[in-house]
Design a protein around this motif. Structure first.
Motif, PDB file in Angstrom:
ATOM      1  N   GLN A  34       0.908  -1.211  -0.017  1.00  0.00           N
ATOM      2  CA  GLN A  34       0.121   0.078   0.068  1.00  0.00           C
ATOM      3  C   GLN A  34       0.710   1.267  -0.039  1.00  0.00           C
ATOM      4  O   GLN A  34       0.688   2.182  -0.622  1.00  0.00           O
ATOM      5  N   ALA A  35       2.054   1.356   0.998  1.00  0.00           N
ATOM      6  CA  ALA A  35       2.715   2.452   1.066  1.00  0.00           C
ATOM      7  C   ALA A  35       3.544   2.468  -0.429  1.00  0.00           C
ATOM      8  O   ALA A  35       3.770   3.780  -0.817  1.00  0.00           O
ATOM      9  N   ARG A  36       3.936   1.652  -1.120  1.00  0.00           N
ATOM     10  CA  ARG A  36       4.546   1.552  -2.354  1.00  0.00           C
ATOM     11  C   ARG A  36       3.661   1.997  -3.546  1.00  0.00           C
ATOM     12  O   ARG A  36       4.003   2.992  -4.274  1.00  0.00           O
ATOM     13  N   LEU A  37       2.384   1.675  -3.473  1.00  0.00           N
ATOM     14  CA  LEU A  37       1.545   2.085  -4.339  1.00  0.00           C
ATOM     15  C   LEU A  37       1.139   3.665  -4.256  1.00  0.00           C
ATOM     16  O   LEU A  37       1.053   4.347  -5.312  1.00  0.00           O
ATOM     17  N   GLU A  38       0.736   3.922  -2.931  1.00  0.00           N
ATOM     18  CA  GLU A  38       0.749   5.591  -2.686  1.00  0.00           C
ATOM     19  C   GLU A  38       1.995   6.425  -3.252  1.00  0.00           C
ATOM     20  O   GLU A  38       1.638   7.399  -3.931  1.00  0.00           O
ATOM     21  N   GLU A  39       3.019   5.850  -3.061  1.00  0.00           N
ATOM     22  CA  GLU A  39       4.229   6.631  -3.422  1.00  0.00           C
ATOM     23  C   GLU A  39       4.379   6.778  -4.980  1.00  0.00           C
ATOM     24  O   GLU A  39       4.592   7.814  -5.613  1.00  0.00           O
ATOM     25  N   GLU A  40       4.150   5.511  -5.598  1.00  0.00           N
ATOM     26  CA  GLU A  40       4.014   5.684  -6.967  1.00  0.00           C
ATOM     27  C   GLU A  40       3.047   6.489  -7.530  1.00  0.00           C
ATOM     28  O   GLU A  40       3.205   7.149  -8.722  1.00  0.00           O
ATOM     29  N   ARG A  41       1.700   6.412  -6.862  1.00  0.00           N
ATOM     30  CA  ARG A  41       0.666   7.583  -7.369  1.00  0.00           C
ATOM     31  C   ARG A  41       1.411   8.904  -7.233  1.00  0.00           C
ATOM     32  O   ARG A  41       1.004   9.919  -7.856  1.00  0.00           O
ATOM     33  N   ARG A  42       1.905   9.343  -6.316  1.00  0.00           N
ATOM     34  CA  ARG A  42       2.530  10.649  -5.836  1.00  0.00           C
ATOM     35  C   ARG A  42       3.194  10.998  -6.905  1.00  0.00           C
ATOM     36  O   ARG A  42       3.205  11.997  -7.229  1.00  0.00           O
ATOM     37  N   LEU A  43       4.469  10.243  -7.253  1.00  0.00           N
ATOM     38  CA  LEU A  43       5.586  10.432  -8.127  1.00  0.00           C
ATOM     39  C   LEU A  43       4.642  10.562  -9.598  1.00  0.00           C
ATOM     40  O   LEU A  43       5.090  11.436 -10.304  1.00  0.00           O
TER      41      LEU A  43
ATOM     42  N   TRP B 144       2.272  16.875 -13.598  1.00  0.00           N
ATOM     43  CA  TRP B 144       2.266  18.229 -13.382  1.00  0.00           C
ATOM     44  C   TRP B 144       3.701  18.752 -14.283  1.00  0.00           C
ATOM     45  O   TRP B 144       3.556  19.767 -14.724  1.00  0.00           O
ATOM     46  N   ARG B 145       4.541  18.169 -14.018  1.00  0.00           N
ATOM     47  CA  ARG B 145       5.865  18.642 -14.529  1.00  0.00           C
ATOM     48  C   ARG B 145       5.821  18.554 -16.170  1.00  0.00           C
ATOM     49  O   ARG B 145       6.247  19.553 -16.538  1.00  0.00           O
ATOM     50  N   ARG B 146       5.261  17.659 -16.594  1.00  0.00           N
ATOM     51  CA  ARG B 146       5.069  17.559 -18.072  1.00  0.00           C
ATOM     52  C   ARG B 146       4.342  18.855 -18.333  1.00  0.00           C
ATOM     53  O   ARG B 146       4.660  19.134 -19.611  1.00  0.00           O
ATOM     54  N   ARG B 147       3.167  19.009 -17.833  1.00  0.00           N
ATOM     55  CA  ARG B 147       2.230  20.078 -18.360  1.00  0.00           C
ATOM     56  C   ARG B 147       3.026  21.469 -17.979  1.00  0.00           C
ATOM     57  O   ARG B 147       2.747  22.318 -19.071  1.00  0.00           O
ATOM     58  N   ILE B 148       3.766  21.640 -17.126  1.00  0.00           N
ATOM     59  CA  ILE B 148       4.277  22.727 -16.985  1.00  0.00           C
ATOM     60  C   ILE B 148       5.576  23.011 -18.242  1.00  0.00           C
ATOM     61  O   ILE B 148       5.396  24.033 -18.884  1.00  0.00           O
ATOM     62  N   ILE B 149       6.201  21.929 -18.420  1.00  0.00           N
ATOM     63  CA  ILE B 149       7.147  21.942 -19.458  1.00  0.00           C
ATOM     64  C   ILE B 149       6.469  22.400 -20.828  1.00  0.00           C
ATOM     65  O   ILE B 149       7.106  23.110 -21.814  1.00  0.00           O
ATOM     66  N   THR B 150       5.422  21.281 -21.138  1.00  0.00           N
ATOM     67  CA  THR B 150       4.765  21.625 -22.293  1.00  0.00           C
ATOM     68  C   THR B 150       4.275  23.038 -22.442  1.00  0.00           C
ATOM     69  O   THR B 150       4.433  23.794 -23.671  1.00  0.00           O
ATOM     70  N   GLY B 151       3.678  23.594 -21.431  1.00  0.00           N
ATOM     71  CA  GLY B 151       3.057  25.100 -21.497  1.00  0.00           C
ATOM     72  C   GLY B 151       4.175  25.998 -21.688  1.00  0.00           C
ATOM     73  O   GLY B 151       4.279  26.796 -22.619  1.00  0.00           O
TER      74      GLY B 151
END
Length: 78
Positions: free
Chosen positions: A14-23, A29-36
């Motif tokens: 569960q902790a690993r899945l939550e960390e993967e979701r967070r990443l 968001w990083r992709r969206r910002i860079i694309t913008g």
């Protein structure tokens, strides 16, 4: 003893899945910002190049006749 191990495995998973979701969320968001930013830079470059190719401002020279407001007359010394 086996059930404790299974409980730890579930918690770790569960902790690993939550960390993967967070990443994944951060990467999205990083992709969206860079694309913008890339799109913004492209728009600015197109604008600058367009201004340089068209002469930078006035598309045609001004053809208006200036209005003369000086009404003084030259007087002779005679």
């Amino acid at each position: 003893m086996g059930s404790e191990k299974r409980a730890r495995q579930k918690q770790n998973r569960q902790a690993r899945l939550e960390e993967e979701r967070r990443l994944a969320h951060r990467a999205k968001w990083r992709r969206r910002i860079i694309t913008g930013l890339v799109a913004l830079v492209l728009v600015v470059v197109v604008f600058v190049v367009g201004n340089l190719l068209t002469g930078g401002g006035d598309a045609a020279p001004s053809t208006t006749i200036p209005i003369v407001t000086d009404t003084t007359t030259a007087t002779g010394a005679g």
